[in-house]
Design a protein around this motif. Structure first.
Motif: not given
Ligand code: NAP
Length: 256
Positions: A25-26, A49, A199-201, A204-205
Motif C-alpha cells: 500500500r501507499g 494484505s 497522501e496515503s492511508d 487519510a484521517e
C-alpha cells in the motif's frame, strides 16, 4: 567533454533485485511500481494484505516488469531471516533494500500505552535493523548495494502526539549514518528519505487545513514523488557517491 565529465545513463537495472518492505500500500506500493519500471525484479513484502500485494505484483508484470510477493512481519527476526533467505534462494542476490514498512500508534505522551510505544519502536526502528542486518552479509560480500530507509520529517522537528513515531524515525537517522559509515569501505551506500505529509492511508484521517498552512509548496506530496527520490538513491549512477544522507521530500516544510 571527457568520459569523466558525464555519468553513464539512462538508468537500467535489469537483472538487479530490490526488496521493498511494506509494499502492498501507499508509499511502498509506489516505490515498488517505480523500481519495477526501472527494471528491477521487485520483491513486494507485506504483513496482512495479500490481495493488495498481489495487485502490486500484477501491475508491475502488466507494465512489462518482474515481481513477486512475500509475507513477513519485518519486526519479527525469524520472519525477516526467512524472507531474505527466500529471496536469495530464488534470485541469488539482493541489490537494493528499501526499508519502508511503518506504522503509527499516535497519542499524547501522558496517556501513551507502553504497548503503543513499543510496537512502533519494534517495527519502525528494530525492523529496519533486522532487515538491514539480514541483507548486509550478501551486499558486503559482493561489495555492492544500496539501502534506503524511509524516515519522516517528524524525525527532524518532532510532533505532538507522535513521541513513539518521532523517536523511532529519529533513531533511523542514527542507524542510517552508522550503517553508512560501517558499509562504505565495501561499496554499500545507506541513505534516508524523509517524506513530509504524503497522501496515503496513514494520513487519510488527519485534519488537512493546519498541515497545508505549514507546507511552503501548499499541498500534500504524492507517493510517486517519494518514490522518485528513492529511485534516484537506489538506481541512478549519479547517486553512487552519496551515502549517510537524508533527502527530504516535504514541500519545503523543514528547511535546515
Ligand atoms: P501505509 O499506507 O499505512 O502502508 C504501510 C505499509 O506497511 C503497508 O504495505 C503495510 O502492509 C506495511 N506494514 C505494516 N506493518 C508491517 C509489518 N509488521 N511488516 C511488514 N509490513 C508492514 O503507510 P505509508 O503512508 O505508505 O507509509 C510508508 C512509510 O513512509 C512508513 O515508514 C511511514 O512511516 C513513512 N512516512 C509516511 C508519511 C505519510 O505522510 N504517509 C510521511 C512520512 C513518512 P499491509 O498492507 O500488509 O498491512
Amino acid at each position: 567533454m571527457t568520459s569523466a565529465d558525464h555519468l553513464p545513463g539512462p538508468i537500467t537495472c535489469a537483472g538487479q533485485v530490490a526488496l521493498v518492505t511494506g509494499a502492498s500500500r501507499g508509499i511502498g506500493r509506489a516505490i515498488a511500481h517505480t523500481l519495477g519500471a526501472a527494471g528491477f525484479t521487485v520483491v513486494v513484502n507485506y504483513a496482512s494484505s495479500p490481495e493488495a500485494a498481489a495487485e502490486v505484483v500484477g501491475a508491475i508484470e502488466a507494465a512489462g516488469g518482474r515481481a513477486w510477493s512475500h509475507q513477513a512481519n519485518v519486526g519479527d527476526e525469524d520472519q525477516v531471516e526467512a524472507m531474505v533467505k527466500a529471496v536469495l534462494e530464488r534470485e541469488g542476490r539482493i541489490d537494493v533494500l528499501i526499508n519502508n514498512a511503518g506504522i503509527t500508534r499516535d497519542g499524547l505522551l501522558m496517556r501513551m500505552k507502553t504497548a503503543d510505544w513499543q510496537s512502533v519502536i519494534d517495527l519502525n526502528l528494530t525492523g529496519v535493523f533486522l532487515c538491514t542486518r539480514a541483507v548486509s552479509k550478501g551486499m558486503l560480500k559482493t561489495r555492492a548495494g544500496r539501502i534506503i530507509n524511509i524516515t519522516s520529517v517528524v524525525a527532524l522537528m518532532g510532533n505532538a502526539g507522535q513521541a513513539n513515531y518521532s523517536a523511532a524515525k529519529a533513531g533511523l537517522l542514527g542507524l542510517t549514518r552508522s550503517n553508512a559509515a560501517e558499509f562504505a569501505s565495501r561499496g554499500v551506500t545507506v541513505n534516508a528519505v524523509a517524506p513530509g505529509f504524503i497522501e496515503s492511508d496513514m494520513t487519510a484521517e488527519l485534519d488537512k487545513e493546519p498541515i497545508l498552512k505549514a507546507i511552503p509548496l501548499g499541498r500534500m506530496g504524492s507517493a510517486a514523488e517519494v518514490a522518485g527520490a528513492v529511485r534516484f538513491l537506489a538506481a541512478d549512477p549519479a547517486a553512487a557517491y552519496i551515502t549517510g544522507q537524508v533527502l527530504q521530500v516535504d514541500g519545503g516544510m523543514v528547511m535546515r
